[in-house]
Motif scaffolding. Structure first.
Motif, PDB file in Angstrom:
ATOM      1  N   CYS A 152      10.860   8.460  35.447  1.00 38.82           N
ATOM      2  CA  CYS A 152      11.198   7.664  34.265  1.00 38.82           C
ATOM      3  C   CYS A 152      10.554   8.252  33.009  1.00 38.82           C
ATOM      4  O   CYS A 152       9.513   8.914  33.068  1.00 38.82           O
ATOM      5  CB  CYS A 152      10.714   6.229  34.430  1.00 38.82           C
ATOM      6  SG  CYS A 152      11.440   5.344  35.817  1.00 38.82           S
TER       7      CYS A 152
ATOM      8  N   GLU B 181       8.871   6.808  30.672  1.00 44.67           N
ATOM      9  CA  GLU B 181       7.528   6.310  30.386  1.00 44.67           C
ATOM     10  C   GLU B 181       6.481   7.145  31.115  1.00 44.67           C
ATOM     11  O   GLU B 181       5.441   7.510  30.561  1.00 44.67           O
ATOM     12  CB  GLU B 181       7.383   4.845  30.843  1.00 44.67           C
ATOM     13  CG  GLU B 181       8.352   3.890  30.185  1.00 44.67           C
ATOM     14  CD  GLU B 181       9.631   3.686  30.990  1.00 44.67           C
ATOM     15  OE1 GLU B 181      10.255   4.690  31.409  1.00 44.67           O
ATOM     16  OE2 GLU B 181      10.019   2.527  31.192  1.00 44.67           O
ATOM     17  N   ARG B 182       6.754   7.452  32.384  1.00 45.34           N
ATOM     18  CA  ARG B 182       5.778   8.228  33.160  1.00 45.34           C
ATOM     19  C   ARG B 182       5.734   9.679  32.693  1.00 45.34           C
ATOM     20  O   ARG B 182       4.673  10.296  32.703  1.00 45.34           O
ATOM     21  CB  ARG B 182       6.099   8.136  34.654  1.00 45.34           C
ATOM     22  CG  ARG B 182       5.683   6.783  35.233  1.00 45.34           C
ATOM     23  CD  ARG B 182       5.955   6.675  36.700  1.00 45.34           C
ATOM     24  NE  ARG B 182       7.348   6.302  36.908  1.00 45.34           N
ATOM     25  CZ  ARG B 182       8.051   6.586  38.000  1.00 45.34           C
ATOM     26  NH1 ARG B 182       7.507   7.256  38.983  1.00 45.34           N
ATOM     27  NH2 ARG B 182       9.303   6.190  38.100  1.00 45.34           N
TER      28      ARG B 182
ATOM     29  N   CYS C 107      10.555  -0.280  34.460  1.00 44.83           N
ATOM     30  CA  CYS C 107      10.708  -0.653  35.869  1.00 44.83           C
ATOM     31  C   CYS C 107       9.334  -1.012  36.448  1.00 44.83           C
ATOM     32  O   CYS C 107       8.286  -0.759  35.841  1.00 44.83           O
ATOM     33  CB  CYS C 107      11.366   0.479  36.648  1.00 44.83           C
ATOM     34  SG  CYS C 107      10.273   1.881  36.999  1.00 44.83           S
TER      35      CYS C 107
ATOM     36  N   CYS D 250       6.827   1.892  36.726  1.00 42.49           N
ATOM     37  CA  CYS D 250       6.231   2.277  35.440  1.00 42.49           C
ATOM     38  C   CYS D 250       5.212   1.251  34.972  1.00 42.49           C
ATOM     39  O   CYS D 250       4.187   1.611  34.390  1.00 42.49           O
ATOM     40  CB  CYS D 250       7.313   2.484  34.384  1.00 42.49           C
ATOM     41  SG  CYS D 250       8.188   4.035  34.604  1.00 42.49           S
TER      42      CYS D 250
HETATM   43 ZN    ZN Z   1      10.238   3.402  35.316  1.00 45.27          ZN
END
Ligand code: ZN
Length: 136
Positions: free
Chosen positions: A60, A62-63, A91, A94
């Motif tokens: 993702c 964010e990560r 999610c 995350c």
């Molecule tokens: Zn995520």
């Protein structure tokens, strides 16, 4: 929470997250996500989702942003803006990943269907993940 007082640089974060979204590697879902994290020392580091043919290896935005910031020597994070089409919430994976660094991290939820400079929704990470898993 008031966006302007809590994250005065929200315009920069929003612009950075939206720009990063354009770089998303999303050949399978075509669902592009951008993220921009504001570090404690004032840097803005971006990420985008990176899909994989195996699906399970997809990362993702964010990560990706936080991992890139850590690689640059940052470990304190004040806020992160997430830009996508639709309902922009991180999610569960995350949320757990982000809370490792700051349970009070401010999350800016930016729906790119809304005009640029439309203020993102502001929430706190501990609102999104109460009773998070912790070893310490
Ligand atoms: Zn995520």
């Amino acid at each position: 929470m008031n966006l302007n007082s809590h994250v005065p640089r929200w315009h920069e974060l929003q612009s950075a997250a939206r720009a990063a979204r354009e770089n998303a590697w999303a050949p399978y879902s075509h669902y592009q996500v951008g993220a921009a994290v504001l570090t404690s020392d004032g840097r803005i580091v971006v990420g985008c989702n990176v899909e994989n043919a195996s699906y399970g290896l997809t990362i993702c935005a964010e990560r990706v942003a936080v991992a890139a910031a850590v690689a640059q020597g940052c470990s304190g994070f004040a806020a992160i803006c997430i830009s996508l089409t639709g309902i922009p919430v991180p999610c569960g994976a995350c949320r757990q990943f982000l809370i490792e660094f700051n349970k009070g991290m401010l999350i800016l939820l930016d729906d790119v269907n809304r005009a640029h400079d439309t203020p993102p929704e502001l929430v706190s990470l501990d609102e999104l993940l109460p009773r998070a898993f912790r070893l310490l």
